[in-house]
Write an enzyme that holds these catalytic residues in place. Sequence first.
Site: not given
Ligand code: F6R
Length: 608
Positions: A2, A27, A75, A101-102, A480, A484, A487, A503, A603
């Site tokens: 958030c 955020r 969020w 936030n938290g 990666e 990407k 995600e 395997h 959800k």
């Molecule tokens: C993927 C992405 C996440 C961050 C992960 C760690 O695109 O952004 O996988 O890499 O949440 O976040 P940081 O680097 O801020 O610790």
Amino acid sequence: MCGIVGYTGTKQAAPILLEGLERLEYRGYDSAGIAVNDGEKINVVKSLGRLAVLREKSDDGKAAPGCVGIGHTRWATHGKPSDINSHPHVSENGRIAIVHNGIIENYAPLKEMLINRGRVFKSETDTEVAAQLIDFYYNGNILEAVARAVRELEGSYALGVICSDDPNTIVGVKSHAPLIVAYGEDGNYFASDVMAVVSHTKTVSYMEDDEIAVVSQSGIKFYTPFLDEIKKEKCTVDWDIGAADKGGYEHYMFKEIMEQPDAVKRTIEPHIINGKADLSDVLSRDYIKNISRIFIVACGSSSHVGVIAKYNIEKLARIPVEVVLASEFRYCHPIVDADTLVISISQSGETADTLEAQNEAKHLGAVTLAIVNVEGSSIAKSADKVIYTKAGPEIAVATTKAYSTQLAVTVLIALYIADCRGTIEKSEYNTVLTELISVPDNMRKILDDKANIQYLAYQHFNMEDSFFIGRNIDYALSLEGSLKLKEISYIHSEAYAAGELKHGTISLVVDEMLVIAVATYGKLVEKTLSNALEVKARGANVMGLTTESLKDKVSTVTDEIITIPDTHEVLLPSLAVIPLQLFAYYIALYRGCDIDKPRNLAKSVTVE
Ligand code: F6R
């Protein structure tokens, strides 16, 4: 995740809060709200949906007049998005309003205690419990009430609190969640992220856990939970507001992909001194000579950087490197001592698991080095040593430029350690360094040639599953590329070490499935191609990602091809990641995905 913001000063608060929330919308955007004290009472406007809905509902803030207020953009990860779960939350009598936030972990027993004392709750959120608890302890002094309440809260929180009796003050407090306060000319601010306030002021203080800030029109004071006053230093932020705009692009992600050449250049330049990768201001040469092993701890894409770094550091510096997901580190009995260097990698510097892993490493006696993008963040502050990436603010939820700058730093580290320990030939050292310096130009060449990647994305955007395969650094990069894609486009995708697929998992490869063969590493290209033939035999379409000089060889096997300029093997992932980012971006674009935002995970759980 958030965003929170607050303002107290001589201006109307609501327009400032709405602008700040716009900067924080990345955020979270499933609901938003503001609470403003008009001198007599607190007016709250909140709504489900994007910030534009809140703007309309609050008549651009006019429905919430007054000069002290707080705002929140949410969020939901635990509580479902709804009007009632939106922040700010207000105590039953309307006296206290808070944004949070938290997650407050012990909200249930606290709520029970309050219900037993006659309090009535409107929502099922942990945040409302905090608002009611503060009100429960309120005895005419908002600072005392917050201090008393937070002594009972467990979990992670950054709170902003206002009180109808005090039309001048916001109280901010944090524990394991980011919070800054900022000093302006017409008033003062607090926020979860400097981007929320940087258009008004660049002078900030970073809050530490359990510190309480009393933000008033005339100044900001800081206290311990037991109300001893403390002094904090002011810092100047070097990010400007332009860095947080889309700069004419449709999405932050695309803008940030395009910014990578400059970001990498900015990051490496300060550490290349007299033709050498020089990190002696961070880690002395004597110290480096004596370390016996390295751990890298990180999450998500940052951990993928770690996997590439492992290959490169072991190759150049001949020292064992273990990459451990930060969320696992504390539980895997790591063999760490004073000769161990533990490197944590994080864009935000606030990822809780990475912070905890770093703290555990310190506790076990290791020296900790953090590679972090956000200055003053918790991971940066608690590490023994820090190297900052200079990516600037990364707003898109999918990391791109932070990943590239982290990768560049790990190459500097590999070179520096190799040089200190005498494990690298001078000629190879010079080649790697020269190629590192050339990364920005080579990235630009790939970015200039993106039409081919866009075309290929158009051919495949309807796919349902995909595999990324590669060996060694190409495998590390596959992790990666796959992340990407899934995600932001929500396509199921897996990354596999090419030789491992046979395997068992190869049985998932079916007719027409796209397999992306990352085959940039010349020494292993034949082997990866033989694995590409295995998936082709099962009907897969294979897209090759390779270098100019390997293109002819790779195209004999693959159906489609993407190329990158040739470079030293250590730098191949720094270039090859760009087509993978662009591919994921264009696929998501053609699928109409909300590229800069995470998908709504909320959800049915109702605890916030
Ligand atoms: C993927 C992405 C996440 C961050 C992960 C760690 O695109 O952004 O996988 O890499 O949440 O976040 P940081 O680097 O801020 O610790």
